[in-house]
Design a protein around this motif. Sequence first.
Motif, PDB file in Angstrom:
ATOM      1  N   GLY A  63       0.810  -1.217   0.000  1.00 22.24           N
ATOM      2  CA  GLY A  63       0.000   0.000   0.000  1.00 22.24           C
ATOM      3  C   GLY A  63       0.839   1.260   0.000  1.00 22.24           C
ATOM      4  N   ARG A  64       2.096   1.124  -0.447  1.00 27.11           N
ATOM      5  CA  ARG A  64       3.024   2.257  -0.420  1.00 27.11           C
ATOM      6  C   ARG A  64       3.740   2.365  -1.773  1.00 27.11           C
ATOM      7  NH1 ARG A  64       5.082   4.218   4.085  1.00 27.11           N
ATOM      8  NH2 ARG A  64       7.260   3.719   3.709  1.00 27.11           N
ATOM      9  N   ASP A 379      -4.215   1.282  -3.603  1.00 24.88           N
ATOM     10  CA  ASP A 379      -5.526   1.415  -2.961  1.00 24.88           C
ATOM     11  C   ASP A 379      -6.070   0.072  -2.483  1.00 24.88           C
ATOM     12  OD1 ASP A 379      -5.492   4.148  -3.549  1.00 24.88           O
ATOM     13  OD2 ASP A 379      -6.563   3.888  -5.443  1.00 24.88           O
ATOM     14  N   LEU A 380      -5.475  -1.032  -2.920  1.00 28.69           N
ATOM     15  CA  LEU A 380      -6.040  -2.336  -2.568  1.00 28.69           C
ATOM     16  C   LEU A 380      -5.823  -2.698  -1.106  1.00 28.69           C
ATOM     17  CD1 LEU A 380      -5.302  -4.421  -5.787  1.00 28.69           C
ATOM     18  CD2 LEU A 380      -7.485  -3.508  -4.989  1.00 28.69           C
ATOM     19  N   ARG A 396       0.795   5.033   7.611  1.00 30.42           N
ATOM     20  CA  ARG A 396       1.738   4.252   6.813  1.00 30.42           C
ATOM     21  C   ARG A 396       1.263   4.074   5.368  1.00 30.42           C
ATOM     22  NH1 ARG A 396       1.511   0.024   9.719  1.00 30.42           N
ATOM     23  NH2 ARG A 396       3.223   0.543  11.137  1.00 30.42           N
ATOM     24  N   LEU A 397      -0.013   3.814   5.188  1.00 34.22           N
ATOM     25  CA  LEU A 397      -0.538   3.511   3.859  1.00 34.22           C
ATOM     26  C   LEU A 397      -0.699   4.776   3.037  1.00 34.22           C
ATOM     27  CD1 LEU A 397      -3.227   0.835   4.766  1.00 34.22           C
ATOM     28  CD2 LEU A 397      -0.888   0.466   3.957  1.00 34.22           C
ATOM     29  N   GLU A 398      -0.298   4.709   1.775  1.00 38.29           N
ATOM     30  CA  GLU A 398      -0.374   5.863   0.887  1.00 38.29           C
ATOM     31  C   GLU A 398      -1.531   5.757  -0.104  1.00 38.29           C
ATOM     32  OE1 GLU A 398       4.372   6.940   1.059  1.00 38.29           O
ATOM     33  OE2 GLU A 398       3.641   5.746  -0.619  1.00 38.29           O
ATOM     34  N   GLY A 399      -2.150   4.591  -0.167  1.00 40.15           N
ATOM     35  CA  GLY A 399      -3.338   4.441  -0.980  1.00 40.15           C
ATOM     36  C   GLY A 399      -4.585   4.805  -0.189  1.00 40.15           C
ATOM     37  N   ASN A 501       6.420   8.722   5.629  1.00 38.81           N
ATOM     38  CA  ASN A 501       7.689   8.189   6.122  1.00 38.81           C
ATOM     39  C   ASN A 501       7.751   8.101   7.641  1.00 38.81           C
ATOM     40  OD1 ASN A 501       7.883  10.897   6.630  1.00 38.81           O
ATOM     41  ND2 ASN A 501       9.754  11.234   5.444  1.00 38.81           N
ATOM     42  N   ARG A 502       6.724   8.561   8.361  1.00 43.97           N
ATOM     43  CA  ARG A 502       6.637   8.351   9.815  1.00 43.97           C
ATOM     44  C   ARG A 502       5.814   7.085  10.027  1.00 43.97           C
ATOM     45  NH1 ARG A 502       2.523   9.968  12.449  1.00 43.97           N
ATOM     46  NH2 ARG A 502       2.231  11.919  11.336  1.00 43.97           N
ATOM     47  N   VAL A 503       6.444   5.941   9.776  1.00 39.53           N
ATOM     48  CA  VAL A 503       5.697   4.690   9.712  1.00 39.53           C
ATOM     49  C   VAL A 503       5.625   3.956  11.042  1.00 39.53           C
ATOM     50  CG1 VAL A 503       6.229   4.382   7.273  1.00 39.53           C
ATOM     51  CG2 VAL A 503       7.749   3.394   8.995  1.00 39.53           C
TER      52      VAL A 503
END
Length: 529
Positions: A63-64, A379-380, A396-399, A501-503
């Motif tokens: 998701g990144r 997005d999945l 953390r997820l970018e989608g 990036n602050r995961v």
Amino acid sequence: MTKIKNILFIMADQLRWDYLSCYGHPHLDTPNIDKLASKGLRFDRAYVQSPVCGPSRASTYTGRTVFSHGATWNRVPLPLGELTLGDYLRPQGVTTAVVGKTHMVPDREGMARLGVEAGGDIGIKVSQPGFDPYERDDGLHPDGVLAAKGGKLRYNDWLRDKGYAGDNPWDRWANSAEGPEGELLSGWHLKNSNLPARVREEHSETAYMTMRAREFIEEMGDQPWLCHLSYIKPHWPYIAPAPYHDMYGPESFLPLHRSAEERADPNPVYAAFMGMEVSETFSKQGAREVVLPAYMGLIKQIDDHLGRLFDWLEETGRDRDTMIVLTSDHGDYLGDHWMGEKELFHECSVRVPLIICDPRPEADATRGTACDALVEAIDLVPTFLEATGAPPADHRLEGRSLMPLLQGETPEDWRDAVLSEIDYAFYAARETLDVGLSEARAYMLRSERWKYVYYRGFPPQLFDLENDPEEFRDLGRDPAYQAERDRMQAALLDRLTARKNRVTMTDAGVRAMRRDEDESGIMIGKWGA
């Protein structure tokens, strides 16, 4: 809203978005995938984070974006600390297994640093990546690769049990043909693509992987699962078993999509890719006429086997609590734009099919319809988390979860552009350009109208998709479009600097730390009472 119990996550390798009948192919009939679309939502503008197997899949599983997780090409390990689908779903009691390909390798350096044994439970999970390896098989097993892996392959063992002789029946039977004098003709050679593979159809890779997916689902019983059925085909070697090898001829091909204008004064990076051997081969007269029957036949074969799997799910009632997702990791040029393979950012390479069938009544509003929102492979993961009731991981997820779109709602703040990127350090094109290993980077931002490609150290490309949907006219060096290039470059920079990036700390954790600072007695900048 009830939770989804099971997810059948189907991915075909190197399947173009426009090579399914539900996406408009006039001659390649895929009734079973079409039926899935009629029961779900078809996304008409879905894009991968990279038009290469490994980084595309790494993004789909995490998701990144590639810019964030760093697995920039095939066999570049996903860093040990990156979370994937299995890490998110396993705490919810969902067994997350792969049947087929991931095209990813473990971070052995990171594992050694932390003392993680490759054969241990943790080592297996982080090596797969995050999946339980029910039937892990990347489908690339020439003798040299097989020997490097110790010569072991379950599919080969199964083929030998069926009577196929030799040390590597994957290569000699499943991906080779036979000449008129009994000679072995390798599927690696494109000139043999329209010949039938030596293996019987029911013993081919597509048939085997479908069988193994069904066996996994049967073994799970009433336990919740995600099965990643990741087909190896229609990726090369382009060779199909009979009767699929010659179902399609020139009258059924899509027209060749390229223009002399593209070769007149091309962008230097594009020119270098057009000059690679695979592109020159696919640009030869007659090449695609030999390859396309196999490519299309392999897609037809996948559709037929999915039909049997879908029928079985319906017969057993599993379709009522299973979300089915079908997509691809990237497309295939097949000679379009004077190119072979994938790698760059034309629609035939970076755009993929995406169909989601959610059996819950909340998705009835979109059943059998199409969505033209710009969506991405990343997005999945958030979609699967929301569907199964797993906690979100927005830090953390970018989608973004596709659930609102599945329910007929388009958020006002939905993205207006999609991102893809490539690290082309691994290609002959980089050597042609004499570019440093860390400089061979390219990024695409595709909006409603414009497609902008930034090449580090070279002029960009710009396409006006409204007036040039064929992507034949590159405006990347046209002075009249400088303002549009500047605008798209600024939008690209904004997207890249918005990466997560602050995961290791959630947004709630940040807020809590801020309150803790006020209440802990630590005083910064106070003058005094």
